[in-house]
Design a protein around this motif. Structure first.
Motif, mmCIF file in Angstrom:
data_model
loop_
_atom_site.group_PDB
_atom_site.id
_atom_site.type_symbol
_atom_site.label_atom_id
_atom_site.label_comp_id
_atom_site.label_asym_id
_atom_site.label_seq_id
_atom_site.Cartn_x
_atom_site.Cartn_y
_atom_site.Cartn_z
ATOM 1 N N VAL A 71 -9.282 48.419 30.978
ATOM 2 C CA VAL A 71 -9.910 46.895 31.995
ATOM 3 C C VAL A 71 -8.525 46.042 31.257
ATOM 4 C CG1 VAL A 71 -10.827 44.837 32.284
ATOM 5 C CG2 VAL A 71 -12.144 46.777 32.467
ATOM 6 N N ILE A 72 -7.434 45.744 32.611
ATOM 7 C CA ILE A 72 -6.790 44.931 32.615
ATOM 8 C C ILE A 72 -7.040 43.437 32.725
ATOM 9 C CG2 ILE A 72 -4.546 44.419 33.475
ATOM 10 C CD1 ILE A 72 -3.914 46.853 34.220
ATOM 11 N N ARG A 73 -6.589 42.319 31.292
ATOM 12 C CA ARG A 73 -6.732 41.198 31.676
ATOM 13 C C ARG A 73 -6.054 40.079 31.502
ATOM 14 N NH1 ARG A 73 -10.497 43.955 27.875
ATOM 15 N NH2 ARG A 73 -12.519 44.101 28.135
ATOM 16 N N LEU A 74 -5.073 39.912 32.788
ATOM 17 C CA LEU A 74 -4.389 38.938 32.184
ATOM 18 C C LEU A 74 -4.250 37.295 32.124
ATOM 19 C CD1 LEU A 74 -2.166 40.530 35.566
ATOM 20 C CD2 LEU A 74 -1.770 40.987 33.314
ATOM 21 N N PRO A 75 -3.331 36.677 31.638
ATOM 22 C CA PRO A 75 -3.752 35.363 32.005
ATOM 23 C C PRO A 75 -4.534 34.036 32.723
ATOM 24 C CG PRO A 75 -1.766 35.973 30.924
ATOM 25 C CD PRO A 75 -2.118 36.830 31.182
ATOM 26 N N THR A 76 -5.290 33.242 32.615
ATOM 27 C CA THR A 76 -5.642 32.742 33.754
ATOM 28 C C THR A 76 -5.145 31.342 33.639
ATOM 29 O OG1 THR A 76 -7.936 32.821 32.924
ATOM 30 C CG2 THR A 76 -7.624 34.378 34.560
ATOM 31 N N ALA A 77 -4.872 30.862 32.515
ATOM 32 C CA ALA A 77 -4.928 29.284 32.349
ATOM 33 C C ALA A 77 -3.637 29.633 33.811
ATOM 34 C CB ALA A 77 -4.482 28.854 31.219
ATOM 35 N N THR A 78 -3.517 28.253 34.326
ATOM 36 C CA THR A 78 -1.883 27.635 34.939
ATOM 37 C C THR A 78 -2.077 26.587 34.171
ATOM 38 O OG1 THR A 78 -3.108 27.078 36.904
ATOM 39 C CG2 THR A 78 -2.567 29.169 36.200
ATOM 40 N N HIS A 79 -2.607 25.668 33.753
ATOM 41 C CA HIS A 79 -2.117 24.150 33.258
ATOM 42 C C HIS A 79 -1.717 23.856 32.364
ATOM 43 C CE1 HIS A 79 -6.357 24.429 31.533
ATOM 44 N NE2 HIS A 79 -6.000 23.398 30.893
ATOM 45 N N ILE A 80 -0.749 22.765 32.393
ATOM 46 C CA ILE A 80 0.147 22.500 31.156
ATOM 47 C C ILE A 80 -0.669 21.713 30.187
ATOM 48 C CG2 ILE A 80 2.009 22.297 30.221
ATOM 49 C CD1 ILE A 80 3.817 23.158 32.157
ATOM 50 N N ASP A 81 -0.990 21.432 29.345
ATOM 51 C CA ASP A 81 -1.983 20.564 28.137
ATOM 52 C C ASP A 81 -1.567 20.299 27.472
ATOM 53 O OD1 ASP A 81 -2.421 23.074 27.115
ATOM 54 O OD2 ASP A 81 -4.609 23.119 27.206
ATOM 55 N N ARG A 82 -1.857 18.949 26.284
ATOM 56 C CA ARG A 82 -1.322 18.933 24.595
ATOM 57 C C ARG A 82 -1.079 20.154 24.350
ATOM 58 N NH1 ARG A 82 -4.744 15.566 20.900
ATOM 59 N NH2 ARG A 82 -2.785 14.407 19.492
ATOM 60 N N ARG A 83 -2.601 20.716 23.701
ATOM 61 C CA ARG A 83 -2.503 21.656 23.575
ATOM 62 C C ARG A 83 -0.971 22.573 23.080
ATOM 63 N NH1 ARG A 83 -8.025 24.051 20.862
ATOM 64 N NH2 ARG A 83 -6.455 25.762 20.615
ATOM 65 N N GLY A 87 1.813 22.941 20.302
ATOM 66 C CA GLY A 87 1.944 24.322 19.851
ATOM 67 C C GLY A 87 3.458 24.615 20.156
ATOM 68 N N SER A 88 3.756 24.804 21.534
ATOM 69 C CA SER A 88 5.559 24.728 21.731
ATOM 70 C C SER A 88 6.206 24.323 20.921
ATOM 71 C CB SER A 88 5.244 24.121 23.268
ATOM 72 O OG SER A 88 4.639 25.386 23.869
ATOM 73 N N LEU A 89 6.212 23.040 20.982
ATOM 74 C CA LEU A 89 6.693 21.954 20.187
ATOM 75 C C LEU A 89 7.107 22.652 18.602
ATOM 76 C CD1 LEU A 89 6.368 18.681 20.923
ATOM 77 C CD2 LEU A 89 8.470 19.764 21.079
ATOM 78 N N ALA A 90 5.745 22.705 17.924
ATOM 79 C CA ALA A 90 5.694 23.665 16.488
ATOM 80 C C ALA A 90 6.639 25.238 16.051
ATOM 81 C CB ALA A 90 4.071 23.450 15.748
ATOM 82 N N PHE A 91 6.358 25.728 17.530
ATOM 83 C CA PHE A 91 6.599 26.737 16.795
ATOM 84 C C PHE A 91 8.618 26.905 17.758
ATOM 85 C CE2 PHE A 91 8.857 30.759 19.219
ATOM 86 C CZ PHE A 91 8.192 31.621 19.021
ATOM 87 N N GLY A 92 8.668 25.872 18.367
ATOM 88 C CA GLY A 92 10.004 25.577 18.454
ATOM 89 C C GLY A 92 10.863 25.319 17.244
ATOM 90 N N THR A 93 10.030 23.995 16.675
ATOM 91 C CA THR A 93 10.297 24.018 15.445
ATOM 92 C C THR A 93 10.892 24.950 14.047
ATOM 93 O OG1 THR A 93 9.133 21.717 16.011
ATOM 94 C CG2 THR A 93 10.292 21.763 13.520
ATOM 95 N N GLY A 94 9.944 25.752 13.808
ATOM 96 C CA GLY A 94 9.900 26.373 12.991
ATOM 97 C C GLY A 94 10.408 27.479 13.623
ATOM 98 N N TRP A 95 10.591 28.299 14.866
ATOM 99 C CA TRP A 95 11.964 29.267 15.207
ATOM 100 C C TRP A 95 13.228 28.792 14.559
ATOM 101 C CZ3 TRP A 95 14.526 30.438 20.082
ATOM 102 C CH2 TRP A 95 14.874 31.410 19.940
ATOM 103 N N GLY A 96 13.191 27.354 14.562
ATOM 104 C CA GLY A 96 14.920 26.664 14.549
ATOM 105 C C GLY A 96 14.921 26.414 13.768
ATOM 106 N N LEU A 97 14.081 26.390 12.826
ATOM 107 C CA LEU A 97 13.806 25.844 11.556
ATOM 108 C C LEU A 97 13.724 27.281 10.124
ATOM 109 C CD1 LEU A 97 12.058 22.664 10.485
ATOM 110 C CD2 LEU A 97 14.149 22.083 10.405
ATOM 111 N N ALA A 98 13.746 27.963 10.541
ATOM 112 C CA ALA A 98 13.419 29.023 9.687
ATOM 113 C C ALA A 98 14.824 30.493 10.373
ATOM 114 C CB ALA A 98 12.186 29.474 9.480
ATOM 115 N N GLY A 99 14.330 30.068 11.708
ATOM 116 C CA GLY A 99 15.888 31.140 12.691
ATOM 117 C C GLY A 99 14.462 32.763 12.354
ATOM 118 N N TYR A 100 12.896 32.649 11.839
ATOM 119 C CA TYR A 100 12.314 33.188 12.436
ATOM 120 C C TYR A 100 11.261 33.382 13.494
ATOM 121 C CZ TYR A 100 13.618 36.327 8.347
ATOM 122 O OH TYR A 100 14.532 36.679 7.386
#
Length: 144
Positions: A71-83, A87-100
């Motif tokens: 069964v295919i389960r596609l994402p259903t969330a469409t809103h942008i919230d605080r989490r 999470g995006s800021l943490a991911f981008g910061t880690g990617w930029g600092l470590a390069g991974y």
């Protein structure tokens, strides 16, 4: 069959990351350095990934089951919230600092270097801490 397909897809993904240079932290940091010696080559990698994703999601949206019958389960969330933003800021910061980021870090483990090993250990520790905090939060909500 599912395990074999997962292995093959993972190997193709990892090989693509290695060939494209996504496993080289200096190349990634060069791509993120817009004010310095910017290396735009990874933009083509990301553009190709976005194109493949768009085509795949359009194809998948018309189906009820995967090619292997699941069964295919596609994402259903469409809103942008605080989490999502934090999470995006943490991911981008880690990617930029470590390069991974997670995929390239795991593919880089094959090189045997200490940097991908340290990054992966820190990533797993962060995932464990997040899970523990989520469980603690859920317990507090149940008792309240």
């Amino acid at each position: 069959m599912h395990i074999i397909m997962a292995l093959l897809v993972g190997l193709v993904f990892g090989l693509g990351l290695i060939i494209s240079g996504m496993t080289d932290p200096s190349k990634v940091i060069g791509f993120l350095d817009l004010g310095g010696r910017w290396d735009p080559s990874l933009a083509f990698v990301m553009g190709g990934a976005i194109l493949v994703g768009l085509v795949t999601f359009r194809f998948t949206a018309r189906r009820d089951r995967s090619l292997l019958g699941d069964v295919i389960r596609l994402p259903t969330a469409t809103h942008i919230d605080r989490r999502l933003v934090l999470g995006s800021l943490a991911f981008g910061t880690g990617w930029g600092l470590a390069g991974y980021c997670p995929g390239p870090a795991l593919a880089s483990l094959a090189s045997g270097g200490s940097k991908p090993l340290i990054f992966t250990a820190a990533m797993i520790a962060g995932m464990v801490i997040f899970e523990l905090l989520e469980r603690l939060s859920a317990r507090r909500k149940q008792t309240a």
